[in-house]
Design a protein around this motif. Sequence first.
Motif, short mmCIF file in Angstrom:
data_model
loop_
_atom_site.label_atom_id
_atom_site.label_comp_id
_atom_site.label_asym_id
_atom_site.label_seq_id
_atom_site.Cartn_x
_atom_site.Cartn_y
_atom_site.Cartn_z
N LYS A 1 -27.53 -48.79 93.90
CA LYS A 1 -27.67 -49.64 95.07
C LYS A 1 -26.40 -49.58 95.92
O LYS A 1 -25.40 -50.20 95.59
N PRO A 2 -26.44 -48.82 97.02
CA PRO A 2 -25.26 -48.77 97.89
C PRO A 2 -24.99 -50.15 98.48
O PRO A 2 -25.93 -50.92 98.73
N LEU A 3 -23.73 -50.47 98.72
CA LEU A 3 -23.40 -51.78 99.30
C LEU A 3 -23.31 -51.72 100.82
O LEU A 3 -22.96 -50.69 101.39
N GLY A 4 -23.58 -52.83 101.45
CA GLY A 4 -23.48 -52.95 102.90
C GLY A 4 -24.41 -51.96 103.56
O GLY A 4 -25.58 -51.86 103.22
N ASP A 5 -23.86 -51.22 104.55
CA ASP A 5 -24.70 -50.25 105.26
C ASP A 5 -24.47 -48.84 104.74
O ASP A 5 -24.66 -47.86 105.46
N ARG A 6 -24.07 -48.73 103.46
CA ARG A 6 -23.85 -47.41 102.90
C ARG A 6 -25.18 -46.75 102.52
O ARG A 6 -26.17 -47.42 102.21
N GLY B 1 -15.27 -39.34 106.71
CA GLY B 1 -15.41 -40.74 106.33
C GLY B 1 -16.26 -40.94 105.10
O GLY B 1 -16.22 -41.99 104.48
N GLY B 2 -17.03 -39.93 104.74
CA GLY B 2 -17.87 -40.05 103.55
C GLY B 2 -17.08 -39.85 102.27
O GLY B 2 -15.92 -39.42 102.29
N THR B 3 -17.70 -40.16 101.14
CA THR B 3 -17.06 -40.04 99.83
C THR B 3 -17.93 -39.20 98.92
O THR B 3 -19.11 -39.49 98.73
N ASP B 4 -17.35 -38.14 98.35
CA ASP B 4 -18.09 -37.28 97.41
C ASP B 4 -18.27 -37.99 96.08
O ASP B 4 -17.32 -38.59 95.55
N ILE B 5 -19.49 -37.95 95.53
CA ILE B 5 -19.69 -38.45 94.18
C ILE B 5 -20.52 -37.43 93.41
O ILE B 5 -21.19 -36.59 94.00
N LYS B 6 -20.42 -37.51 92.11
CA LYS B 6 -21.19 -36.59 91.27
C LYS B 6 -22.03 -37.44 90.33
O LYS B 6 -21.49 -38.24 89.56
N ILE B 7 -23.34 -37.30 90.44
CA ILE B 7 -24.24 -38.08 89.58
C ILE B 7 -25.22 -37.12 88.92
O ILE B 7 -25.87 -36.32 89.60
N ASP C 1 -24.66 -34.51 87.35
CA ASP C 1 -24.24 -33.15 87.66
C ASP C 1 -24.61 -32.66 89.05
O ASP C 1 -24.50 -31.47 89.35
N GLU C 2 -25.05 -33.57 89.91
CA GLU C 2 -25.41 -33.18 91.28
C GLU C 2 -24.34 -33.73 92.24
O GLU C 2 -23.92 -34.88 92.11
N ASP C 3 -23.94 -32.91 93.21
CA ASP C 3 -22.94 -33.35 94.19
C ASP C 3 -23.62 -34.09 95.32
O ASP C 3 -24.40 -33.51 96.08
N LEU C 4 -23.30 -35.38 95.41
CA LEU C 4 -23.90 -36.21 96.46
C LEU C 4 -22.80 -36.78 97.34
O LEU C 4 -21.61 -36.54 97.11
N LEU C 5 -23.21 -37.56 98.32
CA LEU C 5 -22.27 -38.10 99.29
C LEU C 5 -22.67 -39.53 99.61
O LEU C 5 -23.83 -39.84 99.81
N ILE C 6 -21.66 -40.42 99.63
CA ILE C 6 -21.90 -41.79 100.08
C ILE C 6 -21.22 -41.94 101.44
O ILE C 6 -20.05 -41.59 101.59
N LEU C 7 -21.96 -42.42 102.41
CA LEU C 7 -21.31 -42.66 103.71
C LEU C 7 -21.97 -43.85 104.40
O LEU C 7 -23.00 -44.34 103.97
N GLU D 1 -23.86 -45.86 107.46
CA GLU D 1 -24.92 -45.48 108.40
C GLU D 1 -24.35 -45.09 109.75
O GLU D 1 -24.91 -44.26 110.45
N ARG D 2 -23.21 -45.69 110.12
CA ARG D 2 -22.64 -45.36 111.44
C ARG D 2 -22.18 -43.90 111.52
O ARG D 2 -21.89 -43.40 112.61
N ASP D 3 -22.07 -43.21 110.36
CA ASP D 3 -21.71 -41.80 110.38
C ASP D 3 -22.93 -40.90 110.44
O ASP D 3 -22.81 -39.68 110.41
N VAL D 4 -24.12 -41.50 110.50
CA VAL D 4 -25.35 -40.73 110.69
C VAL D 4 -25.63 -40.64 112.18
O VAL D 4 -25.68 -41.65 112.87
N HIS D 5 -25.79 -39.42 112.68
CA HIS D 5 -26.02 -39.24 114.12
C HIS D 5 -27.48 -39.43 114.50
O HIS D 5 -27.80 -40.03 115.51
N ALA D 6 -28.38 -38.88 113.67
CA ALA D 6 -29.79 -38.90 114.07
C ALA D 6 -30.68 -38.68 112.86
O ALA D 6 -30.28 -38.08 111.87
N ILE D 7 -31.90 -39.21 112.98
CA ILE D 7 -32.95 -38.92 112.00
C ILE D 7 -33.77 -37.77 112.56
O ILE D 7 -34.17 -37.80 113.73
N LEU D 8 -34.03 -36.76 111.73
CA LEU D 8 -34.68 -35.54 112.23
C LEU D 8 -36.20 -35.62 112.07
O LEU D 8 -36.69 -36.34 111.20
#
Lengths: 96, 96, 96, 96, 96, 96, 96
Positions: A6-11, A73-79, A81-87, A89-96
């Motif tokens: 569960k990401p916190l805030g608008d993450r 501004g994002g943060t790399d995490i590994k869960i 064994d997969e490389d994911l990213l937490i960032l 919402e303000r760093d998201v430009h657009a929904i495709l």
Amino acid sequence: MELKIKPLGDRIVIRPVSGEMKLASGIVLPDTASEKPMHGEVLAVGSGRVLENGTRVPMEVKVGDKVLYSKFGGTDIKINDEDLLILNERDVHAIL
Amino acid sequence: MELKIKPLGDRIVIRPVSGEMKLASGIVLPDTASEKPMHGEVLAVGSGRVLENGTRVPMEVKVGDKVLYSKFGGTDIKINDEDLLILNERDVHAIL
Amino acid sequence: MELKIKPLGDRIVIRPVSGEMKLASGIVLPDTASEKPMHGEVLAVGSGRVLENGTRVPMEVKVGDKVLYSKFGGTDIKINDEDLLILNERDVHAIL
Amino acid sequence: MELKIKPLGDRIVIRPVSGEMKLASGIVLPDTASEKPMHGEVLAVGSGRVLENGTRVPMEVKVGDKVLYSKFGGTDIKINDEDLLILNERDVHAIL
Amino acid sequence: MELKIKPLGDRIVIRPVSGEMKLASGIVLPDTASEKPMHGEVLAVGSGRVLENGTRVPMEVKVGDKVLYSKFGGTDIKINDEDLLILNERDVHAIL
Amino acid sequence: MELKIKPLGDRIVIRPVSGEMKLASGIVLPDTASEKPMHGEVLAVGSGRVLENGTRVPMEVKVGDKVLYSKFGGTDIKINDEDLLILNERDVHAIL
Amino acid sequence: MELKIKPLGDRIVIRPVSGEMKLASGIVLPDTASEKPMHGEVLAVGSGRVLENGTRVPMEVKVGDKVLYSKFGGTDIKINDEDLLILNERDVHAIL
């Protein structure tokens, strides 16, 4: 697939996609160079940031969305064994 | 176990966990390198930060939560010979 | 003992404690190195900071509390030949 | 033509126009040098930024508008082999 | 003695006191070195700063108060050949 | 003459005036050196900036006003071969 | 004498006074050195700054007031061959 965290805030948690991405809308994103925005799939979203009046801003992105984002501004995490990213919402430009 | 100290504002006290962390949800977090986010267990939580309208934002994390956090901005403390960390909730990325 | 001075805003006056501190809760803080948070006793508290709606945030700390604080941002004062410290409540990490 | 992507917040997607631009209003914009504001056509617009009271500011620009903008702060993207730009509405100077 | 000038906003005018200060409350302040907070007497006070809701924050200090303050941020003035200081109430640490 | 472009937010378009300016009120501004504020005529005005309560601040300047402004922060544009300036109302010092 | 120009926001126009200033209240300000606050007479005042609730803060200074101000942040202007100064009310320390 929704990630059981569960990401916190608008993450949000994103699984980065490398190479071209073909969408139902006909958009094709080329392989992105490192200094360009990246695209990926949203795996988990937070509850939204809290405004000064105490309410939360509903998230614009939802699990499963394909998004264009800035890695800055994002943060790399590994869960699992997969490389994911937490960032944020303000760093998201657009929904495709 | 709840620690008998009361963090102020939206601060929390965390016991850092070193090495792999296996969760009931099936998530496995690897041993974290120092430049990556860290994981740990929440031992105490504050009352939440105060908004300009005078109300407090309820804390999203609670005692006992396993969390993923950025150590940047946190403060090392030593209580009963144990190394703990005080940080603001905004430095917590996600509840695991 | 309450000090007969009135800190302004959310300021408090602290008497720093050196060495170990034994508390009823069993917490014992070791002697702190200078770059770590310090502990001390609160001697006086202000009325709290003013919010944009004109009300004051009630202070979380009160006279007599043992607190863990960051000295950074505080101001040294000398009253009746005793070295004390004035700092803002936001520089207090926790009530012990 | 509206692009099938949804910019977040007050972001918009612009197709930059190079060379002179003649408008129905009689305005003629010269070929712009790189340090001057640029002109282009709006292809997609977000829902607007969120105010502290929870409402969104309606966007002033709409799809199809010709706009004068500052590239500073914008993000280059490539969609279907076309070079486009994502930027915030606050970087748009005027609708032509 | 009240000075016949009207400080603006939350400004106050202070007459710095050099040397030891003995107060009725029994507090004795030593001669202050330049890098320590200074003490002085308040000669004039403003109407208070304006909040975003249009009201003014009532001043905590009043004419005649003995105060402990940080000179940093204050402005030296000379009135009737006397060296005084204008500073904002937020630079006052405490009323003695 | 009103320009057929719509500045966004609290932006305005100004036609800079070089040399002296004679006004009905008798004010004559001398030729301004480059580091001094400049004067000019307002050709177009935006709808005003949006406040956190969602309303817009009515513009203080209107089309046709002679104004004194600081060029710092403004953006040069060229429209129909004329050199104009876009700047925010907050960079206008006074209406002449 | 009121100047026929309208400062914007909380700006005011000041005619700097050099040398001593004798006031009805008996205050005499000595000739000010350049790094000290200056005194002068207010020739024109704006409508006041706009708060986030849309109202304006009434100006504390009025035309004809003798004021003590910091030149830092002000803007030199020349009107009818006289050297005047435009500055924000927040740079005025006190009304004399």
